[in-house]
Motif scaffolding. Sequence first.
Motif, PDB file in Angstrom:
ATOM      1  N   TYR A   1       2.952   5.062 -12.967  1.00 58.20           N
ATOM      2  CA  TYR A   1       2.129   3.957 -12.462  1.00 58.20           C
ATOM      3  C   TYR A   1       3.001   2.779 -12.016  1.00 58.20           C
ATOM      4  O   TYR A   1       2.637   2.043 -11.099  1.00 58.20           O
TER       5      TYR A   1
ATOM      6  N   SER B   1       0.824  -1.206   0.000  1.00 62.70           N
ATOM      7  CA  SER B   1       0.000   0.000   0.000  1.00 62.70           C
ATOM      8  C   SER B   1       0.862   1.262   0.000  1.00 62.70           C
ATOM      9  O   SER B   1       1.949   1.287   0.583  1.00 62.70           O
TER      10      SER B   1
ATOM     11  N   ASN C   1      -4.803  -2.416 -12.886  1.00 62.60           N
ATOM     12  CA  ASN C   1      -5.580  -3.334 -12.056  1.00 62.60           C
ATOM     13  C   ASN C   1      -5.454  -4.794 -12.506  1.00 62.60           C
ATOM     14  O   ASN C   1      -6.422  -5.556 -12.484  1.00 62.60           O
TER      15      ASN C   1
ATOM     16  N   LYS D   1       3.290  -2.046  -4.368  1.00 60.43           N
ATOM     17  CA  LYS D   1       2.361  -3.140  -4.071  1.00 60.43           C
ATOM     18  C   LYS D   1       3.009  -4.517  -4.201  1.00 60.43           C
ATOM     19  O   LYS D   1       2.411  -5.526  -3.835  1.00 60.43           O
TER      20      LYS D   1
ATOM     21  N   ASN E   1      -1.779   8.443  -4.945  1.00 56.74           N
ATOM     22  CA  ASN E   1      -3.180   8.082  -4.703  1.00 56.74           C
ATOM     23  C   ASN E   1      -4.070   8.497  -5.870  1.00 56.74           C
ATOM     24  O   ASN E   1      -4.950   7.741  -6.302  1.00 56.74           O
TER      25      ASN E   1
ATOM     26  N   ILE F   1       3.621   2.592  -8.350  1.00 58.52           N
ATOM     27  CA  ILE F   1       2.558   1.981  -7.546  1.00 58.52           C
ATOM     28  C   ILE F   1       2.678   0.461  -7.573  1.00 58.52           C
ATOM     29  O   ILE F   1       2.534  -0.205  -6.539  1.00 58.52           O
TER      30      ILE F   1
ATOM     31  N   GLU G   1      -3.398   6.173  -8.756  1.00 60.79           N
ATOM     32  CA  GLU G   1      -4.005   4.867  -8.508  1.00 60.79           C
ATOM     33  C   GLU G   1      -5.516   4.912  -8.716  1.00 60.79           C
ATOM     34  O   GLU G   1      -6.110   3.981  -9.277  1.00 60.79           O
ATOM     35  N   ASN G   2      -6.144   6.008  -8.286  1.00 57.28           N
ATOM     36  CA  ASN G   2      -7.601   6.158  -8.414  1.00 57.28           C
ATOM     37  C   ASN G   2      -8.025   6.639  -9.796  1.00 57.28           C
ATOM     38  O   ASN G   2      -9.213   6.821 -10.051  1.00 57.28           O
ATOM     39  N   ARG G   3      -7.045   6.913 -10.654  1.00 60.29           N
ATOM     40  CA  ARG G   3      -7.264   7.364 -12.028  1.00 60.29           C
ATOM     41  C   ARG G   3      -8.021   8.684 -12.091  1.00 60.29           C
ATOM     42  O   ARG G   3      -8.856   8.912 -12.965  1.00 60.29           O
TER      43      ARG G   3
END
Length: 332
Positions: A44, A14, A242, A51, A309, A47, A312-314
């Motif tokens: 990206y 995270s 994703n 993760k 963030n 991220i 990640e949330n686009r």
Amino acid sequence: MLKNFYYNCNKLGSIKNLEIQEIRQRSLKKNHVRVQIHAIGINYVDILMIKGKYQHKKKAPFTPGIEASGIILEENCNNKKLINKKVIITKKGGCFSEEIETNLDEIIIIPEKIDCALAAGSFVPYLTSYISLIETAKLKKNENILITGAAGGVGTASIKLAKSIGANVVAIVSNNKKRNFVKKAGSDKIILIDNKKLKNISHYRNKYKIDTVLDITGLIKSKNLLSFLNWKGKYIIVGFMNENFYHIPANYILIKGLSVFGVRAGEYLKRSKNKNKIIRNIIQMIKQDSINSFNYKIVNFNKLASCLNKLENRTSLGKNIVITKYYKKINL
């Protein structure tokens, strides 16, 4: 002497696991330089690394960040001329920092007049778009290209490059805010993801007549993008969002005579016989750009996690760039 800080990912999984910690400077290894970082590009891939889902897996604790720009402070390469040179840093981690020790192979010296924020935020997007459109697709004037994830950093760079060639751009985006953004970037036609055209693509093939699909997000898993392509069309996959991995039916490739390519821009550059030429062309593209362009968003070092963030949330648009306390804007 100013204290310097970095982002430590103390546990995989995270963005919340990132912590700002003070750098403890070490002696330089042979053929390494110490760089004072002025700006950091957010991607990206960062991220995915945090993760633990990137192909090059890191063990925690580690410092994420694959792209930055700054000034060489110290060298252990027997080359004093490197001191005070402005550079781009590209490496598999370590750039979320105000200072970095890095190998000579991981830096590119750039002209002093290039803004560090522009250099940090544009090299990876321009490199990816250049390898995809020029080296791989060999996109030509008046050809039609469809771009997914068009409102992001790579998407915007690809729109700009395609238009400079004289190609026609069709952008796929998820909402009206992104629609307006890619229109401003130069896209000729725009399709929203929930549009009925993406449910019955074959009915609209002749309207768009796509020669190349540049899939930045892996949208092919949920939308049959290959139906857009003309005979002998090209499908290029650059990345996935994703974990939307997908197996392309071989019969589709056969029937339409398609060519399918995977682009790992950094790996391509490393292996290319034309590496120096490609880098020169990318630097020239950066020189023609401006940090004042609408597609660059600059935030301070302590806001880096919030940028991740949004990515990640686009909800982010264009390219997010983090500046450190050392950054000084260059206005040309």
